[in-house]
Scaffold this motif. Structure first.
Motif: not given
Length: 532
Positions: A337, A386-390, A411, A413, A415
């Motif tokens: 990320a 940002n702050g969302t898990t993918y 996974p 995230t 930021s």
């Protein structure tokens, strides 16, 4: 048509398909159509994948297809009356062809393309249909439909050996396990599959399946058998450890042929009345993708040993459809990320379907943000939250088509980067009045006040003064005669000079910080009295 249960080759037929070693394959597409003889029934591929042999029922012949050019080579090979099943030995030296109407088996010498004397079973034979060869190549087993048994051939001498083996009522399809210990035989009259111990030549159990079971294929590891049930349009999945049906998969109209991909991830089912091929995902035992239209009334399907091509005989259109298999999914997908973005890397597919990879697409979930490449195995997906898990999956594309998605990445995230040093909110501290300000110049001879009495900053702090003097070309003792530092009361600091050229004075003034003011420090340099 027939196949064999041997590890080195990959052969599938109307009745039997053996899974060999090879890479993953995905849903097929038709890339070529080859004209052959009338009413083609069976197909088998040589262990090196270079040739496909097709039985032509109405021409009493076998057509040979060059799998590189997908064209028939040479003249059809004459065999017996109404040839149906076919299988090739593991060493690729011979092809065994079952002749349905004259109750014989023809043997084609593959290197020369010649046919020796037919194997005649005499009165023991009645409507032989399919043939399978043991993994060691020593025996060929022929389903003898109207006599309810198997006929056995010694492939070293090409002669019948032993007594016929009971095989259930109206045996048709046959598959031999990779270890050569068992044969699975479809019984169309009783809707069962007979499991035969080849060492004892006895039926050990019968497995109830669907209506009118026709074809059977065994996976390379021998764990499962797949059976097409022509009259109820299903495929039964048999667990060979327990010899029980673990799934029944609905497919197209009148499934009559089955083959399993070399890695056992896909099962291909040819449906005679819907003239198509369906694909089953063996992980879920569910149909995947859309039906693949082929010629009229497909009767057999075979897969090359490397898994790159499939051959489907079309009895109603006198052709063979050539299937190409899309790439397998990319491997080892990893993600890292960043700020509103994810960088993705992966490894190329194990299997490319015989065509080079021309592009990749990486897709993030949730949201579907993506990035593409024309061959590189990495890219960056931007515009994420940002702050969302993918997680990220990747597909590979070539001239055949696009693979299934890869396994999801780890996974991550995104930021924003951590904030840098923040400017101080304290006020600037400086001399409050002229008492604390350095003089404009220092006299060449005389007294100059550097910091006045009670010199304070705007924070009320007393200014501390340090003076450093250097005299060019003088000694430490001589310097005393050229200047003097005078410190007076309440912090007053003066310098008295005596006319020496080259005098350098460094004045440093400071005061400590307070709760609301930054620390104060000021350095002023004078040379020959002038401020630098």
């Amino acid at each position: 048509m027939g196949g064999r249960g041997m590890a080195p080759a990959c052969v599938a037929s109307l009745i039997f398909a053996v899974v060999q070693c090879g890479p993953a394959v995905a849903d097929p597409v038709v890339v070529d159509t080859v004209a052959v003889g009338e009413s083609p029934q069976g197909v088998a591929v040589t262990p090196d994948g270079a040739r496909a042999y097709v039985t032509n029922l109405s021409n009493d012949s076998v057509s040979v297809i060059d799998t590189v050019s997908n064209s028939v080579i040479g003249s059809p090979i004459a065999v017996g009356w109404e040839p149906k099943g076919i299988a090739i030995t593991p060493d690729a030296s011979k092809a065994y062809v079952v002749n349905k109407r004259d109750f014989t088996v023809s043997v084609i010498d593959i290197p020369t393309g010649t046919v020796g004397p037919p194997i005649d079973f005499g009165l023991e034979a009645d409507t032989p249909l399919e043939v399978a060869i043991t993994p060691d190549g020593g025996r060929a087993y022929v389903t003898n439909n109207d006599k309810d048994n198997l006929l056995v051939i010694d492939t070293a001498t090409n002669t019948p050996v032993g007594a016929p083996i009971a095989a259930g009522e109206l045996p048709q399809g046959i598959a031999i396990t990779p270890d050569g210990t068992r044969a699975y035989v479809t019984n169309t009259f009783t809707n069962t599959v007979a499991v035969i111990d080849l060492a004892t030549e006895a039926i050990t159990t019968s497995v109830a399946v669907g209506v009118n079971p026709v074809a059977v294929a065994v996976t390379r590891d021998g764990d499962r058998a797949y059976v097409t049930n022509a009259d109820d349009d299903t495929v039964s999945v048999i667990d060979t450890a327990t010899n029980t049906v673990t799934a029944s998969v609905p497919v197209g109209d009148t499934p009559v042929a089955v083959a399993v991909s070399p890695d056992a991830k896909r099962v291909y089912v040819a449906n005679a009345d819907s003239s198509d091929v369906w694909t089953i995902d063996t992980a879920t035992n569910a149909v995947t993708g859309s039906p693949i239209g082929v010629g009229l009334n497909p009767s057999a399907v075979a897969v090359t040993p490397d898994g790159s091509r499939g051959y489907v005989t079309n009895a109603g259109s006198n052709t063979v459809s050539v299937l190409a298999f899309q790439p397998s999914p990319p491997r080892s997908v990893t993600a890292s990320a960043g700020d509103a973005q994810v960088s993705v890397n992966w490894s190329a597919p194990d299997f490319t379907g015989g065509e080079p990879i021309t592009g990749y697409t990486a897709t993030a979930a949730p949201g579907g943000g993506s990035c593409t490449t024309t061959g590189a195995t990495g890219c960056t997906i931007t515009g994420l939250l940002n702050g969302t898990t993918y997680t990220v999956t990747v597909t590979a594309t070539n001239a055949v088509g696009t693979s299934a998605p890869s396994e999801p990445s780890n996974p991550v995230t995104p930021s924003a980067p951590p904030p840098g040093p923040q400017p101080s909110s304290k006020k600037v501290q400086k001399p409050r009045d002229a008492k604390g300000k350095p003089p404009a110049r220092i006299k060449g001879a005389g007294t100059t006040v550097l910091t006045g009495r009670n010199a304070l900053t705007n924070a009320g702090q007393r200014i501390h003064t340090i003076v450093d003097v250097r005299v060019k070309g003088s000694t430490a003792q001589g310097e005393v005669r050229y200047y003097r530092i005078v410190r007076g009361p309440a912090g007053k600091v003066s310098i008295r000079t005596y006319g020496r050229p080259g005098l350098k004075v460094v004045l440093v003034q400071s005061a400590p910080a307070t709760d609301t003011y930054k620390p104060f420090r000021q350095r002023t340099v004078y040379v020959n009295g002038a401020k630098r």
